[in-house]
Enzyme design. Structure first.
Site, mmCIF file in Angstrom:
data_model
loop_
_atom_site.group_PDB
_atom_site.id
_atom_site.type_symbol
_atom_site.label_atom_id
_atom_site.label_comp_id
_atom_site.label_asym_id
_atom_site.label_seq_id
_atom_site.Cartn_x
_atom_site.Cartn_y
_atom_site.Cartn_z
ATOM 1 N N ASP A 1 0.825 -1.206 0.000
ATOM 2 C CA ASP A 1 0.000 0.000 0.000
ATOM 3 C C ASP A 1 0.863 1.260 0.000
ATOM 4 O O ASP A 1 2.041 1.233 0.336
ATOM 5 C CB ASP A 1 -0.888 -0.028 1.248
ATOM 6 N N GLU B 1 -13.908 1.705 1.068
ATOM 7 C CA GLU B 1 -13.273 2.321 2.227
ATOM 8 C C GLU B 1 -13.620 3.799 2.350
ATOM 9 O O GLU B 1 -13.624 4.357 3.452
ATOM 10 C CB GLU B 1 -11.757 2.148 2.152
#
Length: 663
Positions: A415, A470
């Site tokens: 990420d 998200e």
């Protein structure tokens, strides 16, 4: 006498210009799409599709740092043409086989470079090729996209609203779209790919790139008052410093005056222009996959797609347990038990298992015994995937990957890359190679759109580069994910798989939605969440909610756990950008239908004539009669597929529909 001489001089000048300007054409196999390349003092190309202008004459070139401009005063020395009609075996994809049918024209120029134009029935792609000694430094590449009319677009701006492009190169590639004409786009902000343009007659043009290797990704900008777009590339990082999210990123502090330093003999990324007559065709496009470099792994049998029980979105918010839920072994054993019971292949340990702000994956918090978790998962036939911040992973990649591979970990979710300059693009390839050597899968989160790496290294099994679920943990008032959901299948998903992370069991109608970080909810109905598992391409697909909520909703959980994540066949049934989408996907002998609508309730009649002869039944989940008030309302039933193969479905506002069809 003087007038006669002047006339002859003008005539000769015109004749010389006519001789100097040459045109070359390449057509698609079906003859509808035509590209005309004009070579004069520069290189321009234009594209039409069945009489519709796709692109007005647009110049292309590449400038090297030694001052040489590939495309300035060009001279063609050879023209090579070929036609290809073959098939690509495509495991871990939305179909088992991809047709690769095109006509190609390569213009070879004096100066050791060429440009390849490849015409498909659904679009055109071109790329530069060079044949030069040693390394070359690319100062810039010119890719322009000119239009005769001020066409409307669906444009994704970068996150940053900084006042310079240099500051905008750092972004997460997960913005929603603005719907504006080319000339009204904000010329102070960069836009990333894929990018959609509306053409005459309902046709669409999707601009993206493929086979992006050892080179920066392309942004777009409209810097003129004319309906024109031009390429912008992030210059190569000259210096970086550790920082950003929990010290897990490398922030560029200064950039070079060039975009790439690369091999002198190579093929550059494809610039792809995908043309659709019907919107739904975009949702089933294979252009990026076709253009990608072929697989480089001798053995791919160890790569296992599947579902992942995920911890972060639901904030480890278990209930009805007799231990303190959080980042600890008891919690993860509970996730593993849930996954095992429901046939879910993986559990992910997201951010928090490694010591915070150290960017060192060898430093594990004392509440976690990773080997114990991995062993417990193995005993339950559940694999473990680890989240990793970019710099923590990159700084000691070979040792980190080998260490956790030896432990039995199945892959990494990496990420916070948040760049697509040449250095970051090269990281993706290096990570793919190192992980493949250790039989580890990769899910790239916090990354730019796919460009075909998932074909070249199939262990790269998913990408983010999308405003996934998200966002609803913190979305501001007015954030519209429902409309976004019926837009991305035609734009972002054209590039490849999406780590959207769906599966919410707390669902809200428009007026009831609000952001909640620790107990988040989705916008739209329960059936919408189920349908995204069919509509969204995602070989490694998350179950974002917590086991406690799934166990209360076992009927829906059973469907999610069983739905495939890769497919043998995909068909686009119906759709319109930003309004609705309906797809059919086959795995083995079963077909799955998924449909989504925007905030408008909708009735569709789907043509299922592809099923052929025989009697078929379908297990369906449809929006309940009160789903417009209580988004969790749904109805499951088994129906007969009509003999005329015309299936009528209804969806509530923000709704969805799914069907599993069997003979």
């Amino acid at each position: 006498m003087k007038l006669k001489t002047l006339f002859i001089a003008l005539l000769l000048t015109g004749s010389m210009a006519a001789i100097a300007q040459k045109t070359y054409q390449v057509q698609s196999p079906d003859g509808k799409l035509k590209a005309v390349v004009t070579v004069k003092d520069q290189i321009e190309y234009s594209v039409t599709h069945d009489g519709t202008e796709v692109l007005a004459p647009s110049s292309i070139s590449m400038t090297l740092q030694d001052g040489k401009v590939l495309g300035a005063n060009p001279r063609v020395i050879d023209v090579l043409k070929q036609s290809v009609n073959t098939h690509i075996v495509s495991p871990l994809y939305k179909k088992a086989e991809v047709t690769d049918h095109f006509n190609e024209m390569e213009l070879k120029f004096k100066g050791n470079f060429s440009i390849v134009f490849r015409a498909y029935d659904d679009g055109l792609a071109y790329r530069f090729k060079t044949k030069m000694k040693d390394e070359i430094i690319v100062e810039n590449e010119e890719a322009t996209f000119n239009f005769s009319e001020d066409n409307y677009t669906y444009a994704p701006y970068v996150n940053s609203k900084a006042d310079t492009f240099e500051k905008q190169f750092f972004n997460s590639f997960e913005q929603t779209y603005v719907h504006q004409p080319v000339t009204q786009l904000n010329n102070k902000r960069l836009m990333f790919l894929p990018f959609l343009v509306e053409l005459k007659g309902g046709k669409k043009l999707c601009i993206t790139e493929a086979d992006l290797e050892d080179y920066p990704g392309m942004f777009l900008n409209n810097s003129t008052t004319e309906p024109s777009l031009k390429s912008v590339f992030a210059p190569y990082p000259k210096s970086t410093q550790q920082g950003g999210h929990n010290m897990l990123q490398k922030l560029v502090t200064e950039r070079e005056n060039y975009i790439a330093k690369t091999n002198g003999t190579r093929s550059f990324p494809w610039r792809a222009l995908i043309v659709s007559e019907k919107d739904a065709d975009l949702a089933n496009c294979d252009m990026v996959y076709r253009l990608a470099s072929p697989v480089r792994l001798l053995d791919t049998s160890w790569i296992k797609p599947g579902k992942v029980a995920w911890d972060w979105w639901n904030d480890w918010n278990l209930h009805g347990v007799d231990f303190r839920a959080g980042i600890n072994n008891e919690t993860y054993k509970y996730y593993i038990d849930f996954a095992s019971k429901n046939g879910i292949e993986y559990v992910i340990l997201d951010e928090g298992w490694a010591v915070n702000k150290q960017a060192d994956l060898m430093q594990v918090i004392p509440e976690i015994n990773l080997q114990e978790i991995v062993n417990y998962g193995k005993s339950k036939n559940v694999g473990i995937i680890l989240w990793a911040g970019y710099w923590a992973f990159h700084r000691d990649m070979e040792n980190v990957v080998k260490h956790f591979a030896d432990m039995g970990v199945k892959g990494f979710k990496v990420d916070f890359m948040d760049r697509d300059d040449q250095e970051m693009v090269n990281f993706l390839y290096k990570a793919a190679e190192v992980c493949a050597e250790n039989k580890m899968m990769l899910d790239f989160h916090g990354v730019f759109k796919p460009t075909g790496l998932q074909r070249t290294f199939p262990n790269v099994i998913n990408y983010e580069g999308v405003a996934g679920l998200e966002q609803l943990k913190w979305a501001p008032e007015g954030y519209d994910m429902v409309t976004y959901d019926v837009t991305i299948p035609y734009i972002r998903q054209v590039a490849g798989p999406m780590d959207y992370t769906q599966g919410a069991m707390r669902n809200a109608v428009k007026q009831n939605y609000h952001s909640v970080y620790s107990e988040p909810m989705s916008q739209g109905t329960r059936c919408r969440q189920l349908a995204t598992y069919i509509i969204f391409e995602s070989p490694l697909n998350m179950l974002c909610d917590n086991p406690s909520n799934y166990m209360k909703e076992q009927e829906c959980t059973d469907f999610i756990a069983a739905v495939p994540t890769v497919w043998d066949e995909t068909k686009a049934l119906d759709g319109e950008v930003a309004k609705y989408i309906a797809l059919a996907r086959r795995y083995g002998n079963n077909w799955y239908i998924g449909a989504l609508t925007n905030w408008d309730k909708r009735e569709l009649t789907l043509d299922l004539s592809f099923l052929g002869e025989g009697n078929y039944k379908a297990e369906i989940f449809k929006d309940g009669i009160n789903a417009d008030k209580a988004a969790c309302d749904y109805k499951k039933e088994v129906i007969d597929i009509p003999a005329n193969r015309q299936l009528t479905i209804k969806m509530a506002p923000g709704g969805g529909y799914v069907a599993k069809i069997y003979k």
